[in-house]
Design an enzyme around this catalytic site. Structure first.
Site, PDB file in Angstrom:
ATOM      1  N   HIS A 117       0.848  -1.187   0.000  1.00  0.00           N
ATOM      2  CA  HIS A 117       0.000   0.000   0.000  1.00  0.00           C
ATOM      3  C   HIS A 117       0.891   1.247   0.000  1.00  0.00           C
ATOM      4  O   HIS A 117       2.097   1.168   0.228  1.00  0.00           O
ATOM      5  CB  HIS A 117      -0.949   0.022   1.222  1.00  0.00           C
ATOM      6  CG  HIS A 117      -0.276   0.125   2.545  1.00  0.00           C
ATOM      7  ND1 HIS A 117      -0.137  -0.944   3.408  1.00  0.00           N
ATOM      8  CD2 HIS A 117       0.309   1.175   3.168  1.00  0.00           C
ATOM      9  CE1 HIS A 117       0.502  -0.562   4.491  1.00  0.00           C
ATOM     10  NE2 HIS A 117       0.792   0.720   4.377  1.00  0.00           N
TER      11      HIS A 117
HETATM   12  P1  TYD Z   1      -2.808  -3.837   7.517  1.00  0.00           P
HETATM   13  O1  TYD Z   1      -3.002  -2.437   7.044  1.00  0.00           O
HETATM   14  O2  TYD Z   1      -3.268  -4.953   6.649  1.00  0.00           O
HETATM   15  O3  TYD Z   1      -1.271  -4.055   7.851  1.00  0.00           O
HETATM   16  P2  TYD Z   1       0.020  -3.882   6.915  1.00  0.00           P
HETATM   17  O4  TYD Z   1      -0.420  -3.140   5.673  1.00  0.00           O
HETATM   18  O5  TYD Z   1       0.958  -3.083   7.747  1.00  0.00           O
HETATM   19  O6  TYD Z   1       0.532  -5.220   6.595  1.00  0.00           O
HETATM   20  O7  TYD Z   1      -3.500  -3.940   8.943  1.00  0.00           O
HETATM   21  C1  TYD Z   1      -3.930  -5.161   9.523  1.00  0.00           C
HETATM   22  C2  TYD Z   1      -5.126  -4.877  10.413  1.00  0.00           C
HETATM   23  O8  TYD Z   1      -4.768  -4.026  11.489  1.00  0.00           O
HETATM   24  C3  TYD Z   1      -6.253  -4.195   9.658  1.00  0.00           C
HETATM   25  O9  TYD Z   1      -7.482  -4.777  10.087  1.00  0.00           O
HETATM   26  C4  TYD Z   1      -6.212  -2.756  10.129  1.00  0.00           C
HETATM   27  C5  TYD Z   1      -5.614  -2.869  11.523  1.00  0.00           C
HETATM   28  N1  TYD Z   1      -4.811  -1.706  11.937  1.00  0.00           N
HETATM   29  C6  TYD Z   1      -5.288  -0.873  12.925  1.00  0.00           C
HETATM   30  O10 TYD Z   1      -6.409  -1.062  13.459  1.00  0.00           O
HETATM   31  N2  TYD Z   1      -4.520   0.168  13.344  1.00  0.00           N
HETATM   32  C7  TYD Z   1      -3.300   0.414  12.794  1.00  0.00           C
HETATM   33  O11 TYD Z   1      -2.618   1.380  13.219  1.00  0.00           O
HETATM   34  C8  TYD Z   1      -2.820  -0.449  11.739  1.00  0.00           C
HETATM   35  C9  TYD Z   1      -1.490  -0.190  11.085  1.00  0.00           C
HETATM   36  C10 TYD Z   1      -3.608  -1.497  11.346  1.00  0.00           C
END
Ligand code: TYD
Length: 141
Positions: free
Chosen positions: A53
């Site tokens: 992303h």
């Molecule tokens: P995700 O964005 O998929 O993680 P990455 O892109 O870093 O691999 O996030 C995984 C889950 O965690 C998703 O359900 C959103 C949640 N999340 C939060 O609630 N707060 C946060 O600060 C972050 C980074 C993720």
């Protein structure tokens, strides 16, 4: 240092003595923005890649506290990659940078220091859409 705007390595000042090492990070000093949130990745037993992303506005510093991580970045024109394998450095990633994270070891711990609260509307999770947004921004200037 990367030539890519909005991505650079931050070497951290370290206090080291016979008791080990200490690194202190402060908003708007060693961290180049006001810090509002931290999160961390760990327990990735199968070393599955994460990220995939970009953010529209968010600033982040990624720090690998244990193990190692490869951070692949792209800005719509160029790509680069960085190995984070020490808590003594961080990788600053600013707005409109696509990132993909690969884990070198399954005990890797990746800490993220972030400029704002969690907001899904700040994410671009589709690479084609990201490229189109980058082009729009380039065409504006
Ligand atoms: P995700 O964005 O998929 O993680 P990455 O892109 O870093 O691999 O996030 C995984 C889950 O965690 C998703 O359900 C959103 C949640 N999340 C939060 O609630 N707060 C946060 O600060 C972050 C980074 C993720």
């Amino acid at each position: 240092m990367s030539s890519m705007k909005n991505v650079h390595v931050l070497p951290f000042p370290i206090f080291q003595d016979e008791r080990g090492c200490l690194i202190a990070l402060e908003s708007n000093k060693s961290i180049p923005f006001e810090l509002k949130r931290i999160y961390y990745h760990f327990g990735n037993i199968d070393k599955k890649p994460r990220g995939f992303h970009a953010h529209k506005q968010l600033h982040q510093v990624l720090i690998c506290l244990n193990g190692s991580c490869k951070i692949k970045v792209a800005n719509g024109m160029e790509k680069d990659e960085f190995i984070l394998d020490s808590p003594m450095k961080g990788l600053y990633i600013g707005p409109m940078i696509w990132r993909e994270i690969e884990y070198g070891t399954n005990d890797s711990v990746l800490l993220a220091l972030v400029s704002d609260y969690y907001d899904e509307s700040d994410y671009i999770r589709d690479y084609e859409k990201f490229l189109a947004n980058c082009k729009k921004l380039r065409d504006k200037v």
